[in-house]
Design a protein around this motif. Structure first.
Motif, PDB file in Angstrom:
ATOM      1  N   MET A   1       0.930  -1.105   0.031  1.00  0.00           N
ATOM      2  CA  MET A   1      -0.012   0.026  -0.175  1.00  0.00           C
ATOM      3  C   MET A   1       0.990   1.196   0.039  1.00  0.00           C
ATOM      4  O   MET A   1       1.611   1.506   1.040  1.00  0.00           O
ATOM      5  CB  MET A   1      -0.794   0.098   1.223  1.00  0.00           C
TER       6      MET A   1
ATOM      7  N   LEU B   1      -7.864   5.844   1.922  1.00  0.00           N
ATOM      8  CA  LEU B   1      -8.490   4.946   3.139  1.00  0.00           C
ATOM      9  C   LEU B   1      -8.600   5.980   4.081  1.00  0.00           C
ATOM     10  O   LEU B   1      -9.893   6.149   4.915  1.00  0.00           O
ATOM     11  CB  LEU B   1      -7.523   3.966   3.351  1.00  0.00           C
TER      12      LEU B   1
ATOM     13  N   LYS C   1     -12.351   6.579   6.217  1.00  0.00           N
ATOM     14  CA  LYS C   1     -12.584   6.496   7.621  1.00  0.00           C
ATOM     15  C   LYS C   1     -12.835   7.645   8.331  1.00  0.00           C
ATOM     16  O   LYS C   1     -13.546   7.581   9.413  1.00  0.00           O
ATOM     17  CB  LYS C   1     -11.395   5.699   8.204  1.00  0.00           C
TER      18      LYS C   1
ATOM     19  N   GLU D   1       1.020   6.141   7.345  1.00  0.00           N
ATOM     20  CA  GLU D   1       0.860   4.838   8.210  1.00  0.00           C
ATOM     21  C   GLU D   1       0.439   5.299   9.736  1.00  0.00           C
ATOM     22  O   GLU D   1      -0.375   4.891   9.986  1.00  0.00           O
ATOM     23  CB  GLU D   1       2.044   3.947   8.108  1.00  0.00           C
TER      24      GLU D   1
ATOM     25  N   LEU E   1      -2.867   6.886  10.290  1.00  0.00           N
ATOM     26  CA  LEU E   1      -4.155   5.881   9.800  1.00  0.00           C
ATOM     27  C   LEU E   1      -4.359   5.105  11.292  1.00  0.00           C
ATOM     28  O   LEU E   1      -5.172   4.809  11.543  1.00  0.00           O
ATOM     29  CB  LEU E   1      -3.963   5.054   8.759  1.00  0.00           C
ATOM     30  N   GLU E   2      -2.875   4.658  11.584  1.00  0.00           N
ATOM     31  CA  GLU E   2      -2.849   4.069  13.030  1.00  0.00           C
ATOM     32  C   GLU E   2      -3.844   4.767  14.005  1.00  0.00           C
ATOM     33  O   GLU E   2      -4.612   4.203  14.778  1.00  0.00           O
ATOM     34  CB  GLU E   2      -1.604   3.639  13.344  1.00  0.00           C
TER      35      GLU E   2
ATOM     36  N   GLU F   1      -7.381   4.990  13.483  1.00  0.00           N
ATOM     37  CA  GLU F   1      -8.155   3.600  13.693  1.00  0.00           C
ATOM     38  C   GLU F   1      -8.331   3.569  15.098  1.00  0.00           C
ATOM     39  O   GLU F   1      -9.269   2.965  15.654  1.00  0.00           O
ATOM     40  CB  GLU F   1      -7.484   2.537  12.953  1.00  0.00           C
ATOM     41  N   HIS F   2      -7.223   3.935  15.804  1.00  0.00           N
ATOM     42  CA  HIS F   2      -7.137   3.661  17.574  1.00  0.00           C
ATOM     43  C   HIS F   2      -8.253   4.880  18.001  1.00  0.00           C
ATOM     44  O   HIS F   2      -9.215   4.332  18.778  1.00  0.00           O
ATOM     45  CB  HIS F   2      -6.059   4.265  17.849  1.00  0.00           C
TER      46      HIS F   2
ATOM     47  N   LYS G   1     -11.902   3.151  17.345  1.00  0.00           N
ATOM     48  CA  LYS G   1     -12.216   2.149  18.480  1.00  0.00           C
ATOM     49  C   LYS G   1     -12.502   2.675  19.547  1.00  0.00           C
ATOM     50  O   LYS G   1     -13.256   2.377  20.542  1.00  0.00           O
ATOM     51  CB  LYS G   1     -10.923   1.224  18.443  1.00  0.00           C
TER      52      LYS G   1
ATOM     53  N   TYR H   1      -1.259  -5.401  16.034  1.00  0.00           N
ATOM     54  CA  TYR H   1      -1.331  -4.036  15.569  1.00  0.00           C
ATOM     55  C   TYR H   1      -1.645  -2.969  16.781  1.00  0.00           C
ATOM     56  O   TYR H   1      -2.072  -3.434  17.994  1.00  0.00           O
ATOM     57  CB  TYR H   1      -2.284  -3.926  14.563  1.00  0.00           C
ATOM     58  N   GLY H   2      -1.469  -1.809  16.319  1.00  0.00           N
ATOM     59  CA  GLY H   2      -1.361  -0.565  17.482  1.00  0.00           C
ATOM     60  C   GLY H   2      -2.700  -0.809  18.502  1.00  0.00           C
ATOM     61  O   GLY H   2      -2.097  -0.796  19.720  1.00  0.00           O
ATOM     62  N   TYR H   3      -3.918  -0.857  17.903  1.00  0.00           N
ATOM     63  CA  TYR H   3      -4.789  -0.657  18.909  1.00  0.00           C
ATOM     64  C   TYR H   3      -4.693  -1.970  19.987  1.00  0.00           C
ATOM     65  O   TYR H   3      -5.022  -1.656  21.349  1.00  0.00           O
ATOM     66  CB  TYR H   3      -6.219  -0.502  18.407  1.00  0.00           C
TER      67      TYR H   3
ATOM     68  N   MET I   1       1.603  -2.979   6.316  1.00  0.00           N
ATOM     69  CA  MET I   1       0.240  -3.100   5.939  1.00  0.00           C
ATOM     70  C   MET I   1      -0.262  -4.401   5.311  1.00  0.00           C
ATOM     71  O   MET I   1       0.214  -5.057   4.571  1.00  0.00           O
ATOM     72  CB  MET I   1      -0.017  -1.884   4.984  1.00  0.00           C
TER      73      MET I   1
ATOM     74  N   PRO J   1     -10.398  -4.904   6.673  1.00  0.00           N
ATOM     75  CA  PRO J   1      -9.642  -3.675   6.344  1.00  0.00           C
ATOM     76  C   PRO J   1      -8.096  -3.895   6.653  1.00  0.00           C
ATOM     77  O   PRO J   1      -7.740  -4.989   7.347  1.00  0.00           O
ATOM     78  CB  PRO J   1     -10.070  -2.539   7.482  1.00  0.00           C
ATOM     79  N   LYS J   2      -7.142  -3.107   5.954  1.00  0.00           N
ATOM     80  CA  LYS J   2      -5.956  -3.184   5.960  1.00  0.00           C
ATOM     81  C   LYS J   2      -5.309  -2.493   7.166  1.00  0.00           C
ATOM     82  O   LYS J   2      -5.789  -1.422   7.540  1.00  0.00           O
ATOM     83  CB  LYS J   2      -5.085  -2.732   4.626  1.00  0.00           C
ATOM     84  N   ARG J   3      -4.403  -3.102   7.998  1.00  0.00           N
ATOM     85  CA  ARG J   3      -3.855  -2.765   9.145  1.00  0.00           C
ATOM     86  C   ARG J   3      -2.444  -2.727   9.078  1.00  0.00           C
ATOM     87  O   ARG J   3      -1.795  -3.715   8.438  1.00  0.00           O
ATOM     88  CB  ARG J   3      -4.537  -3.314   9.875  1.00  0.00           C
ATOM     89  N   LYS J   4      -1.714  -2.078  10.013  1.00  0.00           N
ATOM     90  CA  LYS J   4      -0.332  -2.252  10.274  1.00  0.00           C
ATOM     91  C   LYS J   4      -0.101  -3.252  11.433  1.00  0.00           C
ATOM     92  O   LYS J   4      -0.328  -2.701  12.504  1.00  0.00           O
ATOM     93  CB  LYS J   4       0.161  -0.808  10.383  1.00  0.00           C
TER      94      LYS J   4
ATOM     95  N   TYR K   1       2.772  -5.516  13.300  1.00  0.00           N
ATOM     96  CA  TYR K   1       4.191  -5.587  13.732  1.00  0.00           C
ATOM     97  C   TYR K   1       4.593  -7.004  14.100  1.00  0.00           C
ATOM     98  O   TYR K   1       3.908  -7.482  14.598  1.00  0.00           O
ATOM     99  CB  TYR K   1       4.124  -4.542  14.975  1.00  0.00           C
TER     100      TYR K   1
END
Lengths: 230, 110
Positions: A1, A9, A13, A45, A48-49, A52-53, A56, B26-28, B64, B71-74, B76
């Motif tokens: 990506m 994206l 979102k 990147e 986006l993290e 998304e966090h 949530k 992933y982060g969350y 990613m 959905p695409k996520r990062k 680790y």
């Protein structure tokens, strides 16, 4: 990506954020994005993290300040500090692209308009005539003021984030308008005030327009190769 | 920088490495795991600057990827260097954990 896909994206979102979180997040996004000399890929990147966090967390009734701390600017500075800086090459190619693209468009419009004036209305000389020295100096001054203008806009955008009160729309508009007027004014003034010096050069319309087309094609190829705007 | 964040920085790095070692995350999810282990004092967002730093130091690799839910996520995962760094952290941590506890308890008793 790649970075452009991640931006898309992110745009999608971001619509799911509540009004309050959207208010905070968009400031963070602008603030982090306007920091030059950082890898665009890594920047997008992490943005986006964070998004998304936040999405949530907002399901549990949390706001951006609960997740990232009360001082959002300080938090963003921490993030920016850790983003690897590898953007210099990209900035250079972007600059070259911009300059080539701009010059080609100016050449094409000047060439076509003067050609039309000459053939249709018999106005102006048969060909493009300009003193070499003056031409070069005007190009340099235009490019310098363009880069100062771009930097000023960036600074201004960055400065406008994390304000408790958002400034009114019309004052924002007025400031932007003023910046544009000063910029265009400088360029027009150099055209009018610059004394003629250097050898007089005559280029036929055909050569001038073909040069313009070639430069334009170069800028398109640059864009394709380095994915500048796509 | 406050004493608290000074102390936390290094320890949090070790904890993050340790959690990532247990499987790609992933982060969350990572921040939720930290909270589940009781590190609720750490603000959720503070892991992201650390994740960036660990990537810069090539201790973890971020990619990613498609997530199971779509959905695409990062995600680790630990690199070889990250594995070594975690071993080193565990070693140092074990060496100081007990003595620090004893020192603090002794001064509390008085």
């Amino acid at each position: 990506m790649n970075a452009k896909e991640i931006i898309k994206l992110n745009n999608e979102k971001r619509k799911q954020l509540t009004e309050e979180n959207e208010y905070y997040y968009s400031d963070m996004l602008v603030y982090i994005r306007t920091c030059a000399n950082k890898s665009e890929q890594q920047t997008e990147e992490v943005l986006l993290e964070l998004l998304e966090h936040l999405l949530k967390a907002q399901e549990q009734g949390k706001t951006a300040k609960d997740v990232f701390g009360k001082d959002l600017r300080a938090y963003c500075d921490e993030v920016i500090e850790e983003i690897p800086g590898e953007r210099t090459l990209k900035n250079v190619t972007f600059g070259i692209y911009l300059v080539v693209n701009l010059i080609s468009i100016v050449m094409l419009s000047v060439g076509i308009i003067s050609y039309a004036m000459h053939t249709l209305f018999d106005l102006g000389p048969n060909g493009i005539i300009f003193p070499l020295g003056t031409g070069l100096v005007i190009i340099l001054i235009s490019l310098a003021s363009l880069s100062i203008w771009v930097i000023a806009i960036f600074k201004w955008i960055k400065h406008s984030t994390f304000k408790a009160k958002k400034p009114k729309k019309w004052t924002e508009f007025f400031r932007l308008w003023l910046m544009c007027v000063v910029f265009i004014g400088i360029i027009v003034a150099t055209f009018i005030l610059m004394p003629e010096f250097g050898m007089r050069i005559t280029i036929s319309f055909t050569t001038f327009i073909i040069l313009g087309i070639l430069l334009y094609i170069t800028s398109i190829l640059l864009n394709k190769k380095f994915r500048i705007t796509k | 920088m406050s004493q608290r964040s000074q102390l936390l920085k290094g320890i949090l790095e070790g904890c993050i490495l340790s959690i990532i070692k247990q499987g790609p995350t992933y982060g969350y999810e990572l921040s939720m795991k930290l909270q589940e282990f009781g590190l609720s004092d750490v603000s959720e967002g503070s892991i992201y600057p650390i994740l960036l730093r660990l990537q810069k130091e090539k201790l973890i690799i971020g990619e990613m990827k498609k997530s199971p839910t779509g959905p695409k996520r990062k995600y680790y995962q630990l690199s070889l260097a990250g594995d070594d760094a975690l071993d080193e952290f565990t070693h140092h941590w074990n060496a100081i954990k007990a003595p620090v506890d004893r020192i603090i308890e002794r001064s509390n008793d008085k």
